[in-house]
Design an enzyme around this catalytic site. Sequence first.
Site: not given
Length: 599
Positions: A268, A406-408
């Site tokens: 993140r 992306y990334e959550g």
Amino acid sequence: MEAKDDMIRGGQFIVTETKAEDVFTPEDFSDEQKMMRDSVKEFVDREIWPKKEEFEKKNYDLTEEIMRKAGELGFLGVAVPEEYDGLGMDFVSTMLVCDYISGATGSIATAFGAHTGIGTLPITLYGTEEQKKKYIPKLATGEWFGAYCLTEPDAGSDANSGKTKAVLTEDGKHYKISGQKMWISNAGFCDLFIVFARIEDDKNITGFIVEKDLDNGISLGEEEKKLGIHSSSTRQVFFSDTKVPVENILGERNGGFKIAMNALNVGRIKLAAACLDAQRRVIDSAVKYANDRVQFNTPIAKFGAIRSKLAEMATAVYTDEAASYRAAKNIEDRIHLRKESGNSPQEAELKGVEEFAIECSILKVAVSEDAQDCTDEGIQIYGGMGFSADTPMESAWRDARISRIYEGTNEINRMLSVGMLMKKAMKGHIDYMGPAQAVADELTGIPSFDTPDYSELFSEEKAMLQKLKKVFLMVSGSAAQKFGAELEDHQQLLLASSDILIEIYMAESALLRAEKNAKKEGEEAQKVQIAMAKLRLYQAVEKISQKAKEGIISFAEGDEQKMMLMGLKRFTKYDNYPNVVELRNIIADKVTEDNTYNF
């Protein structure tokens, strides 16, 4: 800032006042870091930027070629310890490389992030010594590439619900993995997968290191047709009784969910870094076009509507840089402290990043959305030409869109930021309830009518920041008291609270960066940075006022609602409002005169 026992903890910014001298800013880069930055920029300008059009033609071979060159120059191994053929650089330096290698095209940004982050880092942090010696040197040098197989058709944000199975063979020497993974970046040219599967009926998934052998029950879907990142290889991966040696379990059985979550924390903040130079390059292209484009016998850069856009684009990336490197240095200091306390390098990094997971989620949301807004305004400045694929804005806009997923997703990260803060408070890591109760008491007390002294730089802005923190404590504290453990079921309220938290962290970061530099260089020399910090705070006040009101009227009623709305009005009121147009003009003058983003 030296590592010390009382250094700030993650999330603590909301209940404390941070001093400017205690933050790290981009102006604090060491000579070595500046040399690394310049080397990466030179590589990108030589190898990637001139081929930008080629990346839009789904040239996966070009992406692989660029990645190999990056490996030869050491860029893929910046975060890898030297004993595994990496450069073993500090956390800030790894952010710096990610920042500048990612700006020219989202295809390389994705390939780089997937390989160095979720493709390599899990082995570095969780692998056995044998696993690290076998795989990390190949990944660090670009001899091999990595990919990360977590997402499934029915397991996205709920990562632990994956159905991929791992069954132990009768001789106990292998696991047979069967299942389907999707949206796998680098799948087409990688040599190794980090795969998550469930052993028997385990509660949690387990991580495995799986070498890519198409004769071992591994098959790939076709390259996905995507909105952007056209030359990023993205495929489905199918496993059918794929045999994996038992010694290739990553970490411990049932420990895959922990690996996935900790990898995402790093991912993140690195994603935030990957959105920075992309914004700088959009601004550079936009301001050059605006200076060259003449309408009504005047360069459009002279028009107020365009100047406003350029000023706000510059302010956003200035703020994003300030917040990203502030958090990166906090993480780095925590890593050093843990090493000094006897933690292994791997444990120190894991815990150092985990400590600032709240800030990682904040940055992921804020910077990815700023990048999207920046590219959108870039198209607008170009006008009709911006909509054309012949200009760099169109592909930049499409590439930026994935960063919010992306990334959550940003929605997940918004809720995570507040949820993690509450959990830290319950564990006693942050004194949250004390300050929240103090704000509640202040609401029922008599307000001060003293005339504040605003003679020092940013004195009113600092006072405003403290009031904005009271807004967050008022809204989130009252909501937590009312709903308790059920607060997580009230997602729209969490989203509003998260936006308040995000705005405070970002505005404070800009303010601290400008204050620190003004103290070193003088206020006149830093008048543009000061203007950006004041503009960013004003934007935060306006958004917080809106989001807090939305939250208050959603759960408070009667006298409680009236009292909180009165408190909100008091906490978001300037004594001396800034001249927003003047601030934008100061910033626009600098950007258009320099013909570039130059901070």
